[in-house]
Motif scaffolding. Structure first.
Motif, PDB file in Angstrom:
ATOM      1  N   PRO A   1       0.480  -1.440  -0.362  1.00  0.00           N
ATOM      2  CA  PRO A   1      -0.198  -0.026  -0.185  1.00  0.00           C
ATOM      3  C   PRO A   1       0.626   0.754  -0.042  1.00  0.00           C
ATOM      4  N   ASP A   2       2.055   0.963   0.121  1.00  0.00           N
ATOM      5  CA  ASP A   2       3.325   2.221  -0.372  1.00  0.00           C
ATOM      6  C   ASP A   2       3.834   2.052  -1.132  1.00  0.00           C
ATOM      7  N   GLN A   3       3.041   3.250  -1.756  1.00  0.00           N
ATOM      8  CA  GLN A   3       3.835   3.228  -3.304  1.00  0.00           C
ATOM      9  C   GLN A   3       5.108   3.153  -3.440  1.00  0.00           C
ATOM     10  N   ARG A   4       5.673   4.108  -2.587  1.00  0.00           N
ATOM     11  CA  ARG A   4       7.363   4.109  -2.976  1.00  0.00           C
ATOM     12  C   ARG A   4       8.032   2.887  -2.514  1.00  0.00           C
ATOM     13  N   MET A   5       7.498   2.257  -1.393  1.00  0.00           N
ATOM     14  CA  MET A   5       8.155   1.317  -1.293  1.00  0.00           C
ATOM     15  C   MET A   5       8.041  -0.102  -2.146  1.00  0.00           C
ATOM     16  N   LEU A   6       6.709  -0.080  -2.799  1.00  0.00           N
ATOM     17  CA  LEU A   6       6.748  -0.398  -3.603  1.00  0.00           C
ATOM     18  C   LEU A   6       7.520  -0.538  -5.356  1.00  0.00           C
ATOM     19  N   GLN A   7       7.321   0.668  -5.661  1.00  0.00           N
ATOM     20  CA  GLN A   7       8.199   0.618  -6.502  1.00  0.00           C
ATOM     21  C   GLN A   7       9.643   0.320  -6.374  1.00  0.00           C
ATOM     22  N   GLU A   8      10.227   1.154  -5.327  1.00  0.00           N
ATOM     23  CA  GLU A   8      11.505   0.340  -5.242  1.00  0.00           C
ATOM     24  C   GLU A   8      11.911  -1.137  -4.395  1.00  0.00           C
ATOM     25  N   ALA A   9      10.945  -1.221  -4.077  1.00  0.00           N
ATOM     26  CA  ALA A   9      10.883  -2.907  -4.404  1.00  0.00           C
ATOM     27  C   ALA A   9      10.666  -3.779  -5.832  1.00  0.00           C
ATOM     28  N   ALA A  10      10.057  -3.039  -6.646  1.00  0.00           N
ATOM     29  CA  ALA A  10       9.869  -3.801  -8.097  1.00  0.00           C
ATOM     30  C   ALA A  10      11.368  -3.568  -9.072  1.00  0.00           C
ATOM     31  N   SER A  11      12.255  -1.599  -8.856  1.00  0.00           N
ATOM     32  CA  SER A  11      13.315  -1.918  -9.816  1.00  0.00           C
ATOM     33  C   SER A  11      14.154  -2.820  -8.704  1.00  0.00           C
ATOM     34  N   LEU A  12      14.393  -3.175  -7.577  1.00  0.00           N
ATOM     35  CA  LEU A  12      15.785  -4.401  -7.138  1.00  0.00           C
ATOM     36  C   LEU A  12      15.465  -4.794  -6.995  1.00  0.00           C
ATOM     37  N   ILE A  13      13.884  -6.047  -7.048  1.00  0.00           N
ATOM     38  CA  ILE A  13      13.886  -6.903  -8.158  1.00  0.00           C
ATOM     39  C   ILE A  13      14.370  -7.114  -9.394  1.00  0.00           C
ATOM     40  N   SER A  14      14.447  -6.079 -10.815  1.00  0.00           N
ATOM     41  CA  SER A  14      14.367  -6.424 -11.730  1.00  0.00           C
ATOM     42  C   SER A  14      15.741  -6.101 -11.726  1.00  0.00           C
ATOM     43  N   GLN A  15      16.335  -5.906 -10.947  1.00  0.00           N
ATOM     44  CA  GLN A  15      18.468  -5.682 -11.386  1.00  0.00           C
ATOM     45  C   GLN A  15      18.742  -7.538 -10.235  1.00  0.00           C
ATOM     46  N   ARG A  16      17.995  -7.923  -9.100  1.00  0.00           N
ATOM     47  CA  ARG A  16      18.567  -8.910  -8.839  1.00  0.00           C
ATOM     48  C   ARG A  16      17.652 -10.394  -9.683  1.00  0.00           C
TER      49      ARG A  16
ATOM     50  N   ASN B   1      12.996  -8.448 -15.355  1.00  0.00           N
ATOM     51  CA  ASN B   1      11.723  -8.146 -15.707  1.00  0.00           C
ATOM     52  C   ASN B   1      11.169  -7.352 -14.334  1.00  0.00           C
ATOM     53  N   THR B   2      10.851  -6.226 -14.688  1.00  0.00           N
ATOM     54  CA  THR B   2      10.262  -5.266 -13.743  1.00  0.00           C
ATOM     55  C   THR B   2       9.115  -6.507 -13.039  1.00  0.00           C
ATOM     56  N   PRO B   3       8.486  -6.412 -11.830  1.00  0.00           N
ATOM     57  CA  PRO B   3       7.765  -6.734 -11.475  1.00  0.00           C
ATOM     58  C   PRO B   3       5.740  -6.113 -12.069  1.00  0.00           C
ATOM     59  N   ARG B   4       4.928  -7.160 -12.332  1.00  0.00           N
ATOM     60  CA  ARG B   4       3.993  -6.225 -12.430  1.00  0.00           C
ATOM     61  C   ARG B   4       3.578  -5.482 -10.307  1.00  0.00           C
ATOM     62  N   THR B   5       3.031  -3.965 -10.782  1.00  0.00           N
ATOM     63  CA  THR B   5       2.993  -3.763  -9.243  1.00  0.00           C
ATOM     64  C   THR B   5       1.220  -3.020  -8.493  1.00  0.00           C
ATOM     65  N   TYR B   6       0.770  -3.816  -7.609  1.00  0.00           N
ATOM     66  CA  TYR B   6      -0.272  -3.868  -6.945  1.00  0.00           C
ATOM     67  C   TYR B   6      -0.205  -3.251  -5.310  1.00  0.00           C
TER      68      TYR B   6
END
Length: 455
Positions: A70-85, A90-95
């Motif tokens: 539910p935190d958009q900032r934390m969500l986008q950060e996590a998606a970016s880090l996952i795409s790097q790892r 690929n960057t995951p979809r976010t919800y």
């Protein structure tokens, strides 16, 4: 040599691989190196949610395709880090709503790292949509939530691995085999468990407007709606009983679960607890700063103690368990273990395993627990092996439920001021209607409490 064999060879050079091979055998290990990656979703993209998904990425072919927070900032950060790892990049979809993520019904595995008050609803919904679940401890905030998760696991025939990864901690596995299983302790008739970390966040931050990037209504969900006084992510939510079960629910669950695993214990016969806020009276925190609890078994008491102030009784073991046998003592923590014989025999020391050379990315990862990373990797491998073989993982949901519910019942005992006997067949506290009524917390509208007989 193909890429799968290269990855397998590199994997087999690690300590966690050696443990995996000895645990699962060659057939189970081979199943982890498959051509088709597991499709993974993450609910709760904070500190430990990211920690769990990064460890999974390190040891198995997975594709993280969705992340929810539910935190958009934390969500986008996590998606970016996952795409790097992850291997695909690929960057995951976010919800921001886990129900929308799970409605896609495209996940093999869901990792749940949300706050405790969300665990039951999210785990049950994930299983309904066909996913296996890696569920952080404690599994629930009340006892009947836990019973409902157990019922859902059976109904949907899904594997649930609970994040009580001490069972996958290499030096504790060795200590169990070489000391407990080998009979060096003799009869064990007393256990002490403790946590003396100064981990109770306590303050008086002012009420403030909810930021646009944070859906506080969704974050709160079925829990009571507190006035917003800042982002709750780092330690703050854990200081409130509204969202969890205090230090007992957070830290005792690990040590009690470890002791139960080492000694092959089931439900306690009786649970009692005393404590409260004795020292740190200022601030908003509603969890105890001082508490003891006794989990009674036949001719064996497992005693818990925590203080979020003062000094530990044993500085070498500030968060730990100690098994007292007729021939010696075994002390264990996330960092080490020590067997001390009373008379004959040699002392044995077990050291924590680090894998920094094998996984150099660990060293630069924000807030990583380097001592726990090998355990989490092995825990993930055990989880995947259980999925492939339709077997029970080392931290099966029933064990997670017993450990979680026992800690919750300790808090209930403290609240009502008397010992409790829980009947898991009838799902009541024996001869105690007041305590039985406390097995289920009220949910905030429009959320509905899951019940085991309605799964």
């Amino acid at each position: 040599m193909n890429s799968i064999n290269i990855n397998r060879r590199r994997f087999l050079q690690t300590a966690s691989a050696s443990l995996a091979l000895s645990t699962f055998g060659p057939q189970g290990l081979e199943l982890l190196f498959r051509d088709k990656p597991w499709r993974v979703g993450l609910i709760g993209s904070g500190w430990y949610g990211k920690n769990d998904v990064f460890r999974l990425i390190q040891v198995a072919p997975v594709e993280v395709i969705s992340v929810c927070d539910p935190d958009q900032r934390m969500l986008q950060e996590a998606a970016s880090l996952i795409s790097q790892r992850q291997k695909s990049g690929n960057t995951p979809r976010t919800y921001t709503d886990y129900r929308e993520m799970l409605a896609e019904k495209d996940l093999d595995i869901v990792l749940i790292g949300s706050p405790d008050h969300w665990h039951a609803l999210q785990a049950i919904e994930a299983m309904k949509t066909g996913a296996h679940v890696y569920l952080q401890k404690p599994i629930s905030v009340d006892v009947l939530e836990g019973e409902a998760i157990v019922a859902a696991t059976k109904k949907y025939n899904k594997v649930v691995q609970v994040g009580t990864q001490r069972k996958s901690t290499p030096h504790l596995i060795d200590a169990k085999k070489q000391v407990v299983d080998a009979g060096l302790l003799g009869k064990i008739s007393h256990v002490e468990m403790c946590c003396y970390f100064h981990m109770r966040a306590n303050g008086n931050p002012p009420v403030e407007p909810v930021p646009d990037f944070f859906d506080y209504e969704m974050w709160t969900g079925p829990a009571p709606m507190r006035p917003y006084d800042g982002l709750p992510h780092t330690r703050w939510w854990r200081t409130f009983m509204e969202y969890g079960n205090g230090i007992v629910g957070d830290m005792c669950v690990h040590m009690l679960d470890t002791v139960r695993w080492m000694l092959d214990l089931g439900w306690p016969q009786r649970i009692s607890s005393q404590g409260g806020i004795y020292v740190q009276k200022g601030g908003k925190s509603t969890i105890s700063d001082t508490q003891s609890a006794v989990f009674e078994y036949p001719e064996l008491n497992c005693v818990w103690q925590h203080r979020s102030w003062g000094a530990p009784t044993d500085p070498e073991y500030p968060w730990a368990f100690k098994l007292f046998g007729e021939h010696g003592t075994l002390a264990g923590s996330t960092m080490q273990a020590d067997f001390t014989p009373y008379k004959e025999g040699d002392a044995i020391h077990f050291d924590v395993l680090y894998e920094k050379e094998k996984y150099p990315e660990d060293v630069t990862e924000d807030r990583i627990e380097l001592n726990a990373a090998p355990a989490t990797r092995l825990h993930m491998l055990d989880f995947l092996n259980a999925i492939e073989n339709n077997s029970k993982p080392v931290a099966d949901i029933m064990d997670g439920h017993i450990s979680t519910a026992s800690c919750i019942l300790a808090n209930t005992s403290m609240a009502v001021g008397r010992p409790l006997v829980y009947d898991p067949q009838k799902m009541i506290v024996v001869d105690d209607s007041e305590a039985t009524a406390l097995l289920q917390r009220p949910y905030r509208d429009p959320w509905n409490h899951p019940m085991p007989d309605k799964i």
